[in-house]
Design a protein around this motif. Structure first.
Motif, mmCIF file in Angstrom:
data_model
loop_
_atom_site.group_PDB
_atom_site.id
_atom_site.type_symbol
_atom_site.label_atom_id
_atom_site.label_comp_id
_atom_site.label_asym_id
_atom_site.label_seq_id
_atom_site.Cartn_x
_atom_site.Cartn_y
_atom_site.Cartn_z
ATOM 1 N N GLU A 85 39.398 -113.702 -86.371
ATOM 2 C CA GLU A 85 40.590 -112.957 -85.953
ATOM 3 C C GLU A 85 40.331 -111.456 -85.963
ATOM 4 N N SER A 86 39.720 -110.957 -87.024
ATOM 5 C CA SER A 86 39.403 -109.526 -87.106
ATOM 6 C C SER A 86 38.409 -109.130 -86.022
ATOM 7 N N ALA A 87 37.425 -109.993 -85.770
ATOM 8 C CA ALA A 87 36.436 -109.718 -84.729
ATOM 9 C C ALA A 87 37.099 -109.634 -83.357
ATOM 10 N N LEU A 88 38.029 -110.543 -83.084
ATOM 11 C CA LEU A 88 38.734 -110.522 -81.801
ATOM 12 C C LEU A 88 39.557 -109.250 -81.653
ATOM 13 N N LYS A 89 40.274 -108.877 -82.700
ATOM 14 C CA LYS A 89 41.067 -107.637 -82.660
ATOM 15 C C LYS A 89 40.168 -106.427 -82.428
ATOM 16 N N LEU A 90 39.012 -106.411 -83.089
ATOM 17 C CA LEU A 90 38.075 -105.301 -82.931
ATOM 18 C C LEU A 90 37.524 -105.263 -81.509
ATOM 19 N N ARG A 91 37.184 -106.417 -80.953
ATOM 20 C CA ARG A 91 36.686 -106.464 -79.569
ATOM 21 C C ARG A 91 37.733 -105.943 -78.576
ATOM 22 N N ILE A 92 38.976 -106.345 -78.769
ATOM 23 C CA ILE A 92 40.056 -105.897 -77.880
ATOM 24 C C ILE A 92 40.237 -104.387 -78.003
ATOM 25 N N PHE A 93 40.215 -103.879 -79.235
ATOM 26 C CA PHE A 93 40.359 -102.445 -79.463
ATOM 27 C C PHE A 93 39.227 -101.675 -78.779
ATOM 28 N N VAL A 94 37.993 -102.132 -78.974
ATOM 29 C CA VAL A 94 36.841 -101.452 -78.383
ATOM 30 C C VAL A 94 36.895 -101.518 -76.860
ATOM 31 N N GLU A 95 37.308 -102.647 -76.325
ATOM 32 C CA GLU A 95 37.427 -102.761 -74.871
ATOM 33 C C GLU A 95 38.482 -101.790 -74.332
ATOM 34 N N TYR A 96 39.604 -101.677 -75.037
ATOM 35 C CA TYR A 96 40.687 -100.789 -74.608
ATOM 36 C C TYR A 96 40.239 -99.329 -74.625
ATOM 37 N N PHE A 97 39.453 -98.953 -75.636
ATOM 38 C CA PHE A 97 39.004 -97.567 -75.783
ATOM 39 C C PHE A 97 37.536 -97.384 -75.418
ATOM 40 N N GLU A 98 37.023 -98.261 -74.573
ATOM 41 C CA GLU A 98 35.616 -98.237 -74.200
ATOM 42 C C GLU A 98 35.168 -96.875 -73.675
ATOM 43 N N HIS A 99 35.965 -96.248 -72.838
ATOM 44 C CA HIS A 99 35.574 -94.972 -72.233
ATOM 45 C C HIS A 99 35.584 -93.830 -73.242
ATOM 46 N N VAL A 100 36.366 -93.952 -74.285
ATOM 47 C CA VAL A 100 36.384 -92.948 -75.348
ATOM 48 C C VAL A 100 35.219 -93.183 -76.304
ATOM 49 N N LEU A 101 34.968 -94.431 -76.644
ATOM 50 C CA LEU A 101 33.933 -94.772 -77.620
ATOM 51 C C LEU A 101 32.531 -94.806 -77.019
ATOM 52 N N PHE A 102 32.413 -95.390 -75.836
ATOM 53 C CA PHE A 102 31.104 -95.607 -75.227
ATOM 54 C C PHE A 102 31.094 -95.200 -73.747
ATOM 55 N N PRO A 103 31.129 -93.905 -73.463
ATOM 56 C CA PRO A 103 31.095 -93.477 -72.057
ATOM 57 C C PRO A 103 29.743 -93.787 -71.413
ATOM 58 N N ARG A 104 29.737 -93.862 -70.098
ATOM 59 C CA ARG A 104 28.498 -94.144 -69.362
ATOM 60 C C ARG A 104 27.764 -92.844 -69.038
ATOM 61 N N ARG A 105 26.435 -92.892 -69.170
ATOM 62 C CA ARG A 105 25.607 -91.785 -68.706
ATOM 63 C C ARG A 105 25.460 -91.914 -67.192
ATOM 64 N N GLN A 106 24.748 -90.972 -66.601
ATOM 65 C CA GLN A 106 24.534 -91.037 -65.159
ATOM 66 C C GLN A 106 23.776 -92.280 -64.735
ATOM 67 N N ASP A 107 22.925 -92.808 -65.621
ATOM 68 C CA ASP A 107 22.176 -94.013 -65.285
ATOM 69 C C ASP A 107 22.947 -95.290 -65.652
ATOM 70 N N CYS A 108 24.235 -95.142 -65.968
ATOM 71 C CA CYS A 108 25.167 -96.236 -66.254
ATOM 72 C C CYS A 108 24.962 -96.907 -67.612
ATOM 73 N N VAL A 109 24.080 -96.396 -68.433
ATOM 74 C CA VAL A 109 23.910 -96.924 -69.779
ATOM 75 C C VAL A 109 25.034 -96.359 -70.641
ATOM 76 N N ARG A 110 25.699 -97.221 -71.402
ATOM 77 C CA ARG A 110 26.765 -96.770 -72.290
ATOM 78 C C ARG A 110 26.155 -96.196 -73.562
ATOM 79 N N VAL A 111 26.606 -94.988 -73.926
ATOM 80 C CA VAL A 111 26.131 -94.310 -75.129
ATOM 81 C C VAL A 111 27.315 -94.056 -76.051
ATOM 82 N N PRO A 112 27.075 -93.919 -77.339
ATOM 83 C CA PRO A 112 28.198 -93.618 -78.236
ATOM 84 C C PRO A 112 28.643 -92.175 -78.051
#
Length: 129
Positions: A85-112
């Motif tokens: 349950e905690s893992a699912l909540k964390l995945r949903i949270f990270v997905e919702y804030f993906e662009h804040v937490l892990f933006p894409r570089r120019q080569d499309c690799v997500r970085v922290p």
């Protein structure tokens, strides 16, 4: 728990008159507040932080930071250190804030992002003075 949309809305209202460093601190603080409500051990945040800090800065990391985050989460779930349950909540949270937490570089690799690294550090080791 207050709705994430309400928290984000309040946050953007407050940051209108702040400088960039204050904005960064407010966003990291809001992330820490929400993430700390999940039942996730400090060991998870320590491992995430230590692995992600290696993919940060001006390095040409080929590892996708979000996938690395998910890999660590899967490992902790498999070992029974984080419940499903905690893992699912964390995945949903990270997905919702993906662009804040892990933006894409120019080569499309997500970085922290700097914000993500600060939030993960605080969750792992406590507040920095």
């Amino acid at each position: 728990m207050e709705a994430v949309g309400v928290v984000v809305s309040k946050l953007f209202q407050e940051i209108g008159s702040l400088n960039l460093e204050e904005v960064h601190e407010k966003v990291a603080g809001a992330l820490v507040e929400r993430l700390s409500e999940l039942d996730v051990p400090k060991e998870f945040w320590r491992e995430v932080y230590s692995l992600l800090i290696g993919t940060y800065a001006d390095r040409e990391a080929l590892l996708d930071a979000r996938n690395l985050f998910n890999h660590v989460l899967d490992d902790f779930v498999e070992r029974g250190l984080i419940d499903l349950e905690s893992a699912l909540k964390l995945r949903i949270f990270v997905e919702y804030f993906e662009h804040v937490l892990f933006p894409r570089r120019q080569d499309c690799v997500r970085v922290p992002s700097v914000t993500a690294l600060e939030a993960f550090f605080i969750l792992a080791y406590g507040e920095v003075d």
